[in-house]
Design a protein around this motif. Structure first.
Motif, mmCIF file in Angstrom:
data_model
loop_
_atom_site.group_PDB
_atom_site.id
_atom_site.type_symbol
_atom_site.label_atom_id
_atom_site.label_comp_id
_atom_site.label_asym_id
_atom_site.label_seq_id
_atom_site.Cartn_x
_atom_site.Cartn_y
_atom_site.Cartn_z
ATOM 1 N N GLU A 76 0.828 -1.211 0.000
ATOM 2 C CA GLU A 76 0.000 0.000 0.000
ATOM 3 C C GLU A 76 0.862 1.261 0.000
ATOM 4 O O GLU A 76 0.586 2.218 -0.724
ATOM 5 N N ARG A 77 1.920 1.264 0.806
ATOM 6 C CA ARG A 77 2.799 2.437 0.870
ATOM 7 C C ARG A 77 3.564 2.613 -0.432
ATOM 8 O O ARG A 77 3.709 3.738 -0.933
ATOM 9 N N LEU A 78 4.037 1.500 -0.992
ATOM 10 C CA LEU A 78 4.783 1.578 -2.244
ATOM 11 C C LEU A 78 3.895 2.066 -3.381
ATOM 12 O O LEU A 78 4.313 2.888 -4.208
ATOM 13 N N SER A 79 2.668 1.583 -3.430
ATOM 14 C CA SER A 79 1.742 2.020 -4.470
ATOM 15 C C SER A 79 1.507 3.526 -4.400
ATOM 16 O O SER A 79 1.495 4.216 -5.430
ATOM 17 N N ALA A 80 1.331 4.046 -3.187
ATOM 18 C CA ALA A 80 1.123 5.496 -3.032
ATOM 19 C C ALA A 80 2.348 6.278 -3.486
ATOM 20 O O ALA A 80 2.226 7.329 -4.135
ATOM 21 N N LEU A 81 3.540 5.770 -3.152
ATOM 22 C CA LEU A 81 4.771 6.428 -3.590
ATOM 23 C C LEU A 81 4.855 6.457 -5.106
ATOM 24 O O LEU A 81 5.170 7.494 -5.709
#
Length: 250
Positions: A76-81
Motif C-alpha cells: 500500500e505504501r509503495l503504491s502510493a509512492l
C-alpha cells in the motif's frame, strides 16, 4: 520474424512530427506501470504539450510488485509512492493533473479478460473522450511482460469501444521490454509500420520525468536488494532521441 529484425525495423520507421502522430484531437497514453509513460512516451507527451495538444495518461497497475521483499515499503505504501512519482513525472511532461488516472490493478496481474478487463477498457475509452483524444499510445503486445501484453489487449478493446461510439481513434504501440529479447527470439508481430518520433528537443524534459520515478532507480528503497530497478540499457534507449510508435491495425 526475429526479434532483432523487427526491432531494427521499428527503430528505422520514417521520421514524423507530433502532428503526424496526433493530427487531430488529444493524445492519450496507456501505461502498464507508473514509469512506462515516461520511458516509452515521455518525448511524445512533452512535444504534444509544447504544440498545444491536450494529453492524458492512464496507469493500469498499482506498481506495488516492484519491491516485494521490502518491509519498509509494503504494497500500500509503495503504491502510493509510485503514484506520487507518476504525478510528478506527468506534470514535468505537461500533462494536467486531472488528466492522469490510476486504475490500481494488481501489479503483475493486469487482467487479460473478464469484468476487470472490460472495466479498464471502458475507463480508458472515457479518458480518451474526456480529452478528445484522436490517438492512443499503448504498450506493445510483443513485450515479454504479462502486464504489457494485457495492457495492449485492454487498449485495443478501448480503441474499438471509442470507434464504436463514433470517435476517430488511431492506435499505436510503443515497445519497451521487447528490446530485452534475444536477437533470435521469434516475435509474432506483423512487420512494423508507423512513425519514428524525433524527441531530441525535449530529451532533457524526458530525462527529468524518468528521474521522477526515483523508487525505480534504486534511490529510495534500501531493504530489498533484489527489487526492480530500471535497467541501464532501458534508460539509455529511452534517451536515444527517438521514440518508435508502431501502428496497430484496427
Amino acid at each position: 520474424m526475429r526479434a532483432a529484425d523487427w526491432l531494427a525495423a521499428a527503430d528505422a520507421l520514417p521520421v514524423g512530427t507530433i502532428r503526424d502522430l496526433a493530427p487531430e484531437g488529444g493524445l492519450l497514453v496507456v501505461a502498464p506501470h507508473p514509469d512506462d509513460e515516461s520511458l516509452g512516451c515521455g518525448g511524445a507527451l512533452a512535444l504534444a504539450a509544447r504544440a498545444g495538444i491536450r494529453t492524458g495518461v492512464v496507469v493500469l497497475s498499482d506498481g506495488s510488485g516492484s519491491h516485494p521483499g521490502s518491509r519498509d515499503w509494503p504494497a500500500e505504501r509503495l503504491s502510493a509512492l509510485r503514484e506520487d512519482e507518476a504525478r510528478r513525472a506527468c506534470a514535468t511532461l505537461g500533462v494536467r493533473a486531472d488528466d492522469v488516472r490510476f486504475l490500481r490493478l494488481p501489479d503483475r496481474a493486469v487482467p487479460s479478460s473478464g469484468p476487470a478487463f472490460e472495466a479498464a477498457a471502458r475507463t480508458i475509452a472515457a479518458a480518451a473522450d474526456a480529452i478528445g483524444a484522436g490517438t492512443l499510445l499503448a504498450p506493445f503486445g510483443g513485450d515479454p511482460h504479462c502486464d504489457h501484453e494485457a495492457g495492449a489487449a485492454i487498449a485495443a478493446h478501448a480503441a474499438a469501444l471509442s470507434r464504436t461510439a463514433g470517435a476517430r481513434m488511431r492506435l499505436f504501440a510503443y515497445p519497451l521490454w521487447a528490446y530485452a529479447l534475444p536477437a533470435d527470439a521469434p516475435l509474432s508481430a506483423a512487420p512494423p509500420r508507423g512513425i519514428g518520433l524525433d524527441v531530441t528537443d525535449v530529451l532533457e524534459v524526458k530525462a527529468r520525468a524518468i528521474d521522477a520515478h526515483a523508487s525505480q532507480l534504486g534511490l529510495i528503497i534500501a531493504d530489498d536488494p533484489g527489487g526492480f530497478a530500471i535497467p541501464a540499457w532501458m534508460r539509455a534507449h529511452a534517451l536515444s532521441g527517438r521514440e518508435p510508435f508502431v501502428e496497430v491495425a484496427s
